[in-house]
Design an enzyme around this catalytic site. Structure first.
Site, PDB file in Angstrom:
ATOM      1  N   ARG A 146      -5.344 -13.594   2.433  1.00 35.28           N
ATOM      2  CA  ARG A 146      -5.279 -12.271   3.659  1.00 35.28           C
ATOM      3  C   ARG A 146      -6.230 -12.324   4.849  1.00 35.28           C
ATOM      4  NH1 ARG A 146      -0.979  -9.031   0.827  1.00 35.28           N
ATOM      5  NH2 ARG A 146      -0.199  -7.734   2.683  1.00 35.28           N
ATOM      6  N   LYS A 164       8.531 -11.988   1.934  1.00 36.10           N
ATOM      7  CA  LYS A 164       7.528 -13.305   0.963  1.00 36.10           C
ATOM      8  C   LYS A 164       8.215 -12.769  -0.291  1.00 36.10           C
ATOM      9  CE  LYS A 164       3.612 -11.150   2.164  1.00 36.10           C
ATOM     10  NZ  LYS A 164       4.102 -10.806   3.345  1.00 36.10           N
ATOM     11  N   ARG A 174       7.564   3.361   0.127  1.00 34.58           N
ATOM     12  CA  ARG A 174       6.591   3.342  -0.074  1.00 34.58           C
ATOM     13  C   ARG A 174       6.094   3.620   0.816  1.00 34.58           C
ATOM     14  NH1 ARG A 174       5.235  -2.858  -0.407  1.00 34.58           N
ATOM     15  NH2 ARG A 174       3.748  -3.435   0.526  1.00 34.58           N
ATOM     16  N   ARG A 178      13.118  -0.285   3.832  1.00 33.96           N
ATOM     17  CA  ARG A 178      12.742  -1.139   3.305  1.00 33.96           C
ATOM     18  C   ARG A 178      13.074  -0.043   2.217  1.00 33.96           C
ATOM     19  NH1 ARG A 178       7.758  -5.372   1.099  1.00 33.96           N
ATOM     20  NH2 ARG A 178       6.777  -2.890   2.368  1.00 33.96           N
ATOM     21  N   ARG A 196      -0.656  -2.042   9.727  1.00 33.41           N
ATOM     22  CA  ARG A 196      -1.135  -3.383   8.592  1.00 33.41           C
ATOM     23  C   ARG A 196      -0.420  -4.742   9.599  1.00 33.41           C
ATOM     24  NH1 ARG A 196       3.864  -1.613   5.124  1.00 33.41           N
ATOM     25  NH2 ARG A 196       4.478  -3.267   4.257  1.00 33.41           N
TER      26      ARG A 196
HETATM   27  P1  AP5 Z   1       9.611  -8.301   1.147  1.00 30.29           P
HETATM   28  O1  AP5 Z   1      10.298  -9.450   0.166  1.00 30.29           O
HETATM   29  O2  AP5 Z   1       9.454  -6.836   0.564  1.00 30.29           O
HETATM   30  O3  AP5 Z   1       8.510  -8.888   2.534  1.00 30.29           O
HETATM   31  P2  AP5 Z   1       7.719  -8.826   2.215  1.00 30.29           P
HETATM   32  O4  AP5 Z   1       6.749 -10.210   3.189  1.00 30.29           O
HETATM   33  O5  AP5 Z   1       6.764  -9.096   0.497  1.00 30.29           O
HETATM   34  O6  AP5 Z   1       6.087  -7.472   2.672  1.00 30.29           O
HETATM   35  P3  AP5 Z   1       5.666  -6.988   2.207  1.00 30.29           P
HETATM   36  O7  AP5 Z   1       5.544  -5.254   2.727  1.00 30.29           O
HETATM   37  O8  AP5 Z   1       5.754  -6.432   0.475  1.00 30.29           O
HETATM   38  O9  AP5 Z   1       4.063  -7.545   2.380  1.00 30.29           O
HETATM   39  P4  AP5 Z   1       2.557  -7.419   2.746  1.00 30.29           P
HETATM   40  O10 AP5 Z   1       2.345  -8.039   2.638  1.00 30.29           O
HETATM   41  O11 AP5 Z   1       2.545  -5.764   3.814  1.00 30.29           O
HETATM   42  O12 AP5 Z   1       2.530  -6.457   0.800  1.00 30.29           O
HETATM   43  P5  AP5 Z   1       1.514  -6.228  -0.285  1.00 30.29           P
HETATM   44  O13 AP5 Z   1       2.189  -5.644  -1.519  1.00 30.29           O
HETATM   45  O14 AP5 Z   1       1.279  -7.703  -0.720  1.00 30.29           O
HETATM   46  O15 AP5 Z   1      10.851  -7.406   2.719  1.00 30.29           O
HETATM   47  C1  AP5 Z   1      10.519  -6.751   3.598  1.00 30.29           C
HETATM   48  C2  AP5 Z   1      12.351  -5.982   3.632  1.00 30.29           C
HETATM   49  O16 AP5 Z   1      13.083  -6.532   4.717  1.00 30.29           O
HETATM   50  C3  AP5 Z   1      13.223  -5.696   2.345  1.00 30.29           C
HETATM   51  O17 AP5 Z   1      13.999  -4.084   2.901  1.00 30.29           O
HETATM   52  C4  AP5 Z   1      14.083  -7.025   2.418  1.00 30.29           C
HETATM   53  O18 AP5 Z   1      15.000  -6.225   1.796  1.00 30.29           O
HETATM   54  C5  AP5 Z   1      14.447  -7.127   4.212  1.00 30.29           C
HETATM   55  N1  AP5 Z   1      14.349  -8.906   3.912  1.00 30.29           N
HETATM   56  C6  AP5 Z   1      13.261  -9.352   4.070  1.00 30.29           C
HETATM   57  N2  AP5 Z   1      14.357 -10.906   3.903  1.00 30.29           N
HETATM   58  C7  AP5 Z   1      15.067 -10.805   5.233  1.00 30.29           C
HETATM   59  C8  AP5 Z   1      15.857 -10.823   5.556  1.00 30.29           C
HETATM   60  N3  AP5 Z   1      16.339 -12.043   5.843  1.00 30.29           N
HETATM   61  N4  AP5 Z   1      16.776 -10.309   6.557  1.00 30.29           N
HETATM   62  C9  AP5 Z   1      16.756  -9.158   6.154  1.00 30.29           C
HETATM   63  N5  AP5 Z   1      16.057  -8.523   5.602  1.00 30.29           N
HETATM   64  C10 AP5 Z   1      15.544  -9.039   4.725  1.00 30.29           C
HETATM   65  O19 AP5 Z   1       0.771  -5.358  -0.064  1.00 30.29           O
HETATM   66  C11 AP5 Z   1       0.601  -4.189   0.335  1.00 30.29           C
HETATM   67  C12 AP5 Z   1      -0.932  -3.888   0.986  1.00 30.29           C
HETATM   68  O20 AP5 Z   1      -1.940  -4.214  -0.492  1.00 30.29           O
HETATM   69  C13 AP5 Z   1      -2.143  -4.408   1.689  1.00 30.29           C
HETATM   70  O21 AP5 Z   1      -1.910  -3.438   2.768  1.00 30.29           O
HETATM   71  C14 AP5 Z   1      -3.268  -3.802   1.188  1.00 30.29           C
HETATM   72  O22 AP5 Z   1      -3.907  -2.961   1.008  1.00 30.29           O
HETATM   73  C15 AP5 Z   1      -2.787  -4.658   0.491  1.00 30.29           C
HETATM   74  N6  AP5 Z   1      -3.333  -5.685  -0.430  1.00 30.29           N
HETATM   75  C16 AP5 Z   1      -2.770  -6.458  -1.085  1.00 30.29           C
HETATM   76  N7  AP5 Z   1      -3.154  -7.813  -0.908  1.00 30.29           N
HETATM   77  C17 AP5 Z   1      -4.142  -7.964  -0.636  1.00 30.29           C
HETATM   78  C18 AP5 Z   1      -5.639  -8.946  -0.342  1.00 30.29           C
HETATM   79  N8  AP5 Z   1      -4.942 -10.547  -0.913  1.00 30.29           N
HETATM   80  N9  AP5 Z   1      -5.966  -8.401   0.253  1.00 30.29           N
HETATM   81  C19 AP5 Z   1      -6.516  -6.886   0.526  1.00 30.29           C
HETATM   82  N10 AP5 Z   1      -5.447  -6.485   0.117  1.00 30.29           N
HETATM   83  C20 AP5 Z   1      -4.250  -6.840  -0.564  1.00 30.29           C
END
Ligand code: AP5
Length: 214
Positions: free
Chosen positions: A87, A13, A157, A124, A168
């Site tokens: 979420r 994402k 992270r 990552r 997660r």
């Molecule tokens: P990346 O693009 O970073 O993936 P992502 O989907 O953004 O994954 P996240 O881990 O950031 O999502 P998340 O939803 O768990 O975390 P968030 O920060 O929102 O890609 C991942 C890796 O793969 C990278 O290394 C990239 O280079 C690689 N990659 C990408 N595309 C690729 C491809 N096509 N091929 C190969 N490699 C590839 O949330 C973190 C925490 O915040 C949550 O756990 C929660 O505690 C809190 N939080 C956030 N929002 C909320 C909410 N709405 N409600 C409650 N808690 C929340």
């Protein structure tokens, strides 16, 4: 207007949102990035969220509502890519209410199988300064340990450690997956195959966006 990017942790994402910001001039709102900024600043919200995020659990809805309102505030005339919200079903309902004037126009679900998600997340690395995302195999920085974008230090992270990744993914299955049906029932859902290179996935997403925003 809002385009929601959905998908399991590691689905891409953030990576795809960054590419769309660069190519299409959209703006990105990431609730995860916003929470990490609060932690860095040492605010009350940051203090409350820090342990919860490190454990891989969801931060309470009322905190996210505060974050969401603040992040959307000055973006009324923009196309917003929303990454990380909603979420759960409560947040999906809340988004309908908060965004009345900036209606959700489409929901893009980046779908990746769980084995690949674990590989992506465990490899990552993230810039501790600007949040740019790298992968030790698929997208390393030009100079090891140094962010290409801002020169900041690249770290893992805390929630990308294997045991936290498992939590997660389970939280996603239980809380976030039902939100996909919420949007299917409203005719807003677009499925995207999230496998393949970042460019291939980006091309698929851009095709879907052409359908959503003709
Ligand atoms: P990346 O693009 O970073 O993936 P992502 O989907 O953004 O994954 P996240 O881990 O950031 O999502 P998340 O939803 O768990 O975390 P968030 O920060 O929102 O890609 C991942 C890796 O793969 C990278 O290394 C990239 O280079 C690689 N990659 C990408 N595309 C690729 C491809 N096509 N091929 C190969 N490699 C590839 O949330 C973190 C925490 O915040 C949550 O756990 C929660 O505690 C809190 N939080 C956030 N929002 C909320 C909410 N709405 N409600 C409650 N808690 C929340």
């Amino acid at each position: 207007m809002i385009l929601v990017l959905m998908g399991a942790p590691g689905a891409g994402k953030g990576t795809q949102a960054d590419m769309l910001v660069e190519k299409e001039g959209f703006v990105k709102v990431s609730t995860g990035d916003a929470l990490r900024r609060q932690i860095q600043l040492g605010t009350e919200i940051g203090k409350k969220a820090s342990g919860i995020m490190a454990a891989g659990e969801l931060v309470p809805d009322h905190i996210l509502l505060e974050i969401l309102k603040a992040e959307l505030e000055d973006k009324a005339d923009k196309v917003v890519l929303l990454d990380g919200y909603p979420r759960n079903l409560t947040q999906a309902q809340t988004l309908q209410e908060v965004s009345r004037t900036k209606a959700v126009r489409g929901v893009i679900h980046i779908d990746v199988d769980s084995e690949e998600l674990v590989e992506r997340l465990s490899g990552r690395r993230t810039c501790s300064n600007c949040g740019a995302s790298y992968h030790v195999v698929y997208g390393p920085p030009k100079s090891e340990g140094v962010c290409d974008r801002c020169g900041g230090a690249i770290v893992q992270r805390p929630d990308d450690q294997e045991d936290k990744v498992k939590v997660r993914l389970q939280v996603y299955e239980e809380n976030t997956k039902p939100v996909l049906d919420f949007y299917k029932n409203r005719g807003l859902y677009h499925h995207i195959d999230g496998s393949g290179s970042v460019e291939e996935v980006n091309a698929r997403i851009r095709l879907a966006i052409k359908e959503i925003l003709p």
